[in-house]
Design a protein around this motif. Structure first.
Motif, short mmCIF file in Angstrom:
data_model
loop_
_atom_site.label_atom_id
_atom_site.label_comp_id
_atom_site.label_asym_id
_atom_site.label_seq_id
_atom_site.Cartn_x
_atom_site.Cartn_y
_atom_site.Cartn_z
N ARG B 42 -18.80 9.50 -2.91
CA ARG B 42 -17.44 9.62 -2.35
C ARG B 42 -16.39 8.94 -3.20
N GLY B 43 -16.72 8.47 -4.39
CA GLY B 43 -15.70 7.87 -5.24
C GLY B 43 -15.23 6.53 -4.69
N LEU B 44 -14.11 6.06 -5.20
CA LEU B 44 -13.57 4.76 -4.79
C LEU B 44 -12.48 4.94 -3.75
N GLN B 45 -12.56 4.15 -2.72
CA GLN B 45 -11.56 4.17 -1.65
C GLN B 45 -10.87 2.82 -1.61
N LEU B 46 -9.55 2.80 -1.77
CA LEU B 46 -8.79 1.56 -1.67
C LEU B 46 -8.74 1.13 -0.22
N LEU B 47 -9.18 -0.10 0.06
CA LEU B 47 -9.18 -0.64 1.41
C LEU B 47 -7.95 -1.51 1.67
N PHE B 48 -7.73 -2.49 0.82
CA PHE B 48 -6.63 -3.43 0.98
C PHE B 48 -6.07 -3.80 -0.38
N TYR B 49 -4.79 -4.18 -0.40
CA TYR B 49 -4.26 -4.82 -1.58
C TYR B 49 -3.28 -5.90 -1.16
N SER B 50 -3.08 -6.84 -2.09
CA SER B 50 -2.25 -8.01 -1.80
C SER B 50 -1.41 -8.34 -3.02
N VAL B 51 -0.12 -8.55 -2.79
CA VAL B 51 0.77 -8.91 -3.89
C VAL B 51 1.10 -10.41 -3.88
N GLY B 52 0.57 -11.15 -2.89
CA GLY B 52 0.82 -12.58 -2.85
C GLY B 52 0.07 -13.22 -1.70
N ILE B 53 0.08 -14.55 -1.67
CA ILE B 53 -0.62 -15.30 -0.62
C ILE B 53 -0.16 -14.83 0.75
N GLY B 54 -1.11 -14.53 1.61
CA GLY B 54 -0.81 -14.14 2.97
C GLY B 54 -0.25 -12.74 3.12
N GLN B 55 -0.09 -12.00 2.03
CA GLN B 55 0.48 -10.65 2.08
C GLN B 55 -0.63 -9.63 1.87
N ILE B 56 -0.95 -8.89 2.94
CA ILE B 56 -2.04 -7.93 2.90
C ILE B 56 -1.53 -6.58 3.34
N SER B 57 -1.84 -5.55 2.58
CA SER B 57 -1.55 -4.17 2.96
C SER B 57 -2.85 -3.44 3.15
N SER B 58 -2.95 -2.75 4.28
CA SER B 58 -4.16 -2.00 4.59
C SER B 58 -3.91 -0.53 4.31
N GLU B 59 -4.83 0.06 3.60
CA GLU B 59 -4.68 1.47 3.23
C GLU B 59 -5.37 2.41 4.20
N VAL B 60 -6.42 1.93 4.84
CA VAL B 60 -7.23 2.81 5.69
C VAL B 60 -7.59 2.08 6.97
N PRO B 61 -7.33 2.67 8.13
CA PRO B 61 -7.76 2.03 9.40
C PRO B 61 -9.28 1.91 9.44
N GLN B 62 -9.78 0.74 9.80
CA GLN B 62 -11.23 0.57 9.73
C GLN B 62 -11.64 -0.69 10.46
N ASN B 63 -12.91 -0.98 10.30
CA ASN B 63 -13.54 -2.11 10.96
C ASN B 63 -13.43 -3.39 10.14
N LEU B 64 -12.63 -3.40 9.09
CA LEU B 64 -12.59 -4.52 8.17
C LEU B 64 -11.20 -5.15 8.15
N SER B 65 -11.15 -6.39 7.67
CA SER B 65 -9.87 -7.07 7.47
C SER B 65 -9.94 -7.84 6.17
N ALA B 66 -8.79 -8.24 5.65
CA ALA B 66 -8.73 -8.99 4.41
C ALA B 66 -7.78 -10.16 4.57
N SER B 67 -8.03 -11.20 3.79
CA SER B 67 -7.14 -12.35 3.80
C SER B 67 -7.02 -12.89 2.39
N ARG B 68 -5.91 -13.56 2.15
CA ARG B 68 -5.66 -14.17 0.84
C ARG B 68 -5.17 -15.59 1.09
N PRO B 69 -6.09 -16.51 1.27
CA PRO B 69 -5.68 -17.88 1.60
C PRO B 69 -5.14 -18.66 0.40
N GLN B 70 -5.52 -18.27 -0.79
CA GLN B 70 -5.02 -18.92 -2.01
C GLN B 70 -4.61 -17.85 -3.01
#
Lengths: 116, 114
Positions: B42-70
């Motif tokens: 199925r190739g690569l699927q972008l899940l999340f990206y972050s441009v800075g601490i605490g800034q998270i963008s979700s690309e696909v609704p799902q059972n996962l979450s992301a964090s950027r503490p540092q």
């Protein structure tokens, strides 16, 4: 919107013969294009990139690709395949998204097999 | 030079268990960070990206979450894993240039949910 189509899911060549992996793209802006290689259970490694300079781009391990705007293509070639070239290859386009940032869109990949 | 680390390299978890995958980058400041999932065929699927601490963008609704503490740490989590969460998870980083977005990938984590 941007998209990438890798025309072959699997390519098989004999060692020492040329390699051609095909990629077509669509993009609303002037895109940047990449080829990445992935060996089994490894991360992706950049082979080469096109960023609006020379249309013929040379990469690592003897690979090269030619950007053809009129054909919206960015095919990857190598004159002589080596056993170590067996891997999966991804064509990728980088373009401005609607939010003004650059997003990557990946093709579904082409698995290259090299026969001794 | 810049390096990117992911751990663990492989993980086998039962359905319903929690998940935490970690990614760290060395040798650069304020990178953009990404989580991808690669499922078989199925190739690569972008899940999340972050441009800075605490800034998270979700690309696909799902059972996962992301964090950027540092600045150079990116964590992928789940409270309860599903069978469909199995796959190869890749972390990547990039810095903006004038006109393109070249990404550098980590070695990946192979997750199997049983």
């Amino acid at each position: 919107a941007q998209s990438v189509t890798q025309l072959d899911s699997h390519v098989s060549v004999s060692e020492g013969t040329p390699v051609l992996l095909r990629c077509n793209y669509s993009s609303s802006y002037s895109p940047s294009l990449f080829w990445y290689v992935q060996h089994p259970n490894k991360g992706l490694q950049l082979l080469l990139k096109y960023t609006s300079a020379a249309t013929l781009v040379k990469g690592i391990n003897g690979f090269e690709a030619e950007f053809k705007k009129s054909e919206t293509s960015f095919h990857l070639t190598k004159p002589s395949a080596h056993m170590s070239d067996a891997a999966e290859y991804f064509c990728v386009v980088s373009d401005l998204s609607g939010a003004g940032s650059y997003q990557l869109t990946f093709g579904k990949g082409t698995k290259l097999s090299v026969i001794p | 030079s810049q390096t990117i680390h992911q751990w663990p390299a492989t993980l086998v978890q039962p359905v319903g268990s929690p998940l935490s995958l970690e990614c760290t980058v060395e040798g650069t400041s304020n990178p953009n960070l990404y989580w991808y999932r690669q499922a078989a065929g199925r190739g690569l699927q972008l899940l999340f990206y972050s441009v800075g601490i605490g800034q998270i963008s979700s690309e696909v609704p799902q059972n996962l979450s992301a964090s950027r503490p540092q600045d150079r740490q990116f964590i992928l989590s789940s409270k309860k894993l599903l069978l469909s969460d199995s796959g190869f998870y890749l972390c990547a980083w990039s810095v903006w240039t004038s006109d393109y977005n070249e990404q550098f990938f980590g070695p990946g984590t192979r997750l199997t949910v049983l």
